[in-house]
Design an enzyme around this catalytic site. Structure first.
Site, short mmCIF file in Angstrom:
data_model
loop_
_atom_site.label_atom_id
_atom_site.label_comp_id
_atom_site.label_asym_id
_atom_site.label_seq_id
_atom_site.Cartn_x
_atom_site.Cartn_y
_atom_site.Cartn_z
N HIS A 256 0.84 -1.20 0.00
CA HIS A 256 0.00 0.00 0.00
C HIS A 256 0.87 1.25 0.00
CE1 HIS A 256 0.64 -1.41 4.14
NE2 HIS A 256 0.62 -0.15 4.52
N LEU A 257 0.43 2.22 -0.79
CA LEU A 257 1.11 3.51 -0.92
C LEU A 257 0.43 4.52 0.00
CD1 LEU A 257 3.05 5.50 -2.46
CD2 LEU A 257 1.15 5.83 -4.08
#
Length: 338
Positions: A256-257
């Site tokens: 996840h960013l």
């Protein structure tokens, strides 16, 4: 006559930042984990009897300083279960461990053969990813206490690793979503560390940056572009600075960013680990990750990353040192009006 081979599951606590440090949790035995030569932890804040662990039960927390699973502190004398996909921080949100399982084949006269079960890349030098090691609905803790028959398989499946499953549940939750397309979804961080804090997640199952290859390059670029779009759409008039990046050793298994505003004005920002995970080299800039994958074909996380979480609190705007989180938060107010 065909030889009889018995397969047994063996449980290990594995240091997430050093795969060579493993603690075996033998069948029907409990193991005291804390400051010791075995764990190589010399931190005086970690008790020699920090926690009591077994394959079946969770932790019996006896240390003065807190043990936690993900960001949830385990109370003294509280019994918990460390689920696959969760990260155990032995003391003060340091010394991360995950559980892994091995299949041990025992046969008469031939001794023991082990087959390691883990998720992600099989390179033994790589940082461990939380591994379920389970079929959905199964129970790894099959000891003297039989599973309760009244609990159906779906309930057991739901209980498996609330954090790793939690991200996937949030991805599908319309209330959490702020944007989605065929490749990615953007959700609000459940425990935001700033006024604006989103997570960009691919629909494809990618356990972590360690599993990223050149094949994912366009996806990484798309995740970055979507992050910038969300900033423009939802915070374009705020005049706040933003950063986009990944944690070097994330506490959740689905890649996840982070898209996070630089005010850090949030009650969920509570400790040094929270601050340093976004304001040291522990936070890998999205563009730097893209460049690394383009040039080297993979993401390399250097050694010593967990030590960065212990660094003194330093303002990210003016570099002033602050002695505590409350004083840091008070100091940050000076920068908000600028």
């Amino acid at each position: 006559a065909p030889e009889c081979v018995i397969m047994m599951r063996v449980c290990w606590l594995v240091r997430q930042d050093n795969r060579h440090q493993r603690i075996k949790l033998p069948h029907l035995e409990t193991v005291m984990v804390g400051r010791s030569p075995e764990t190589k932890i010399a931190d005086k804040k970690c008790s020699r009897q920090q926690g009591n662990w077994s394959q079946d039960c969770g932790d019996y927390c006896v240390g003065v300083n807190p043990t936690s699973i993900d960001s949830v502190i385990i109370g003294k004398d509280q019994e918990v279960k460390l689920q696959p996909g969760q990260v155990l921080y032995l003391v003060n949100e340091l010394y991360p461990y995950i559980i892994e399982f091995e299949e041990e084949a025992k046969s008469p006269g031939l001794g023991t053969h082990r087959k390691r079960k883990r998720s992600g890349n099989s390179d033994p030098t790589e940082t461990a990813e939380p591994s379920t090691g389970l079929e959905p609905g199964s129970n790894p803790r099959q000891r003297s206490v039989p599973p309760k028959k009244e609990k159906d398989a779906s309930a057991k499946k739901e209980s498996l690793g609330h954090w790793s499953q939690g991200l996937k549940i949030s991805m599908e939750d319309p209330k959490m979503q702020v944007y989605k397309d065929e490749q990615v979804v953007v959700i609000k961080d459940k425990y935001p560390k700033a006024r604006f804090h989103w997570l960009v997640l691919p629909w494809a199952s990618i356990s972590s940056l360690k599993a990223v290859t050149r094949e994912h390059l366009e996806l990484l670029r798309h995740m970055h572009a979507v992050g910038e779009k969300v900033i423009a759409d939802f915070a374009g008039s705020s005049k706040l600075r933003f950063r986009l990046g990944y944690h070097a050793i994330p506490s959740m298994s689905h890649v996840h960013l982070h898209v996070i505003s630089q005010d850090f004005d949030s009650p969920c920002l509570k400790n040094k680990k929270h601050w340093n995970s976004f304001n040291t080299e522990y936070f890998l800039e999205s563009q730097a990750v893209i460049d690394m994958v383009q040039e080297a074909g993979r993401v390399t996380v250097r050694d010593g990353m967990p030590e960065l979480l212990k660094l003194p609190l330093r303002c990210h705007e003016c570099q002033q040192l602050l002695p505590s989180i409350p004083q840091l938060k008070e100091h940050l107010r000076k920068h908000w009006s600028k």
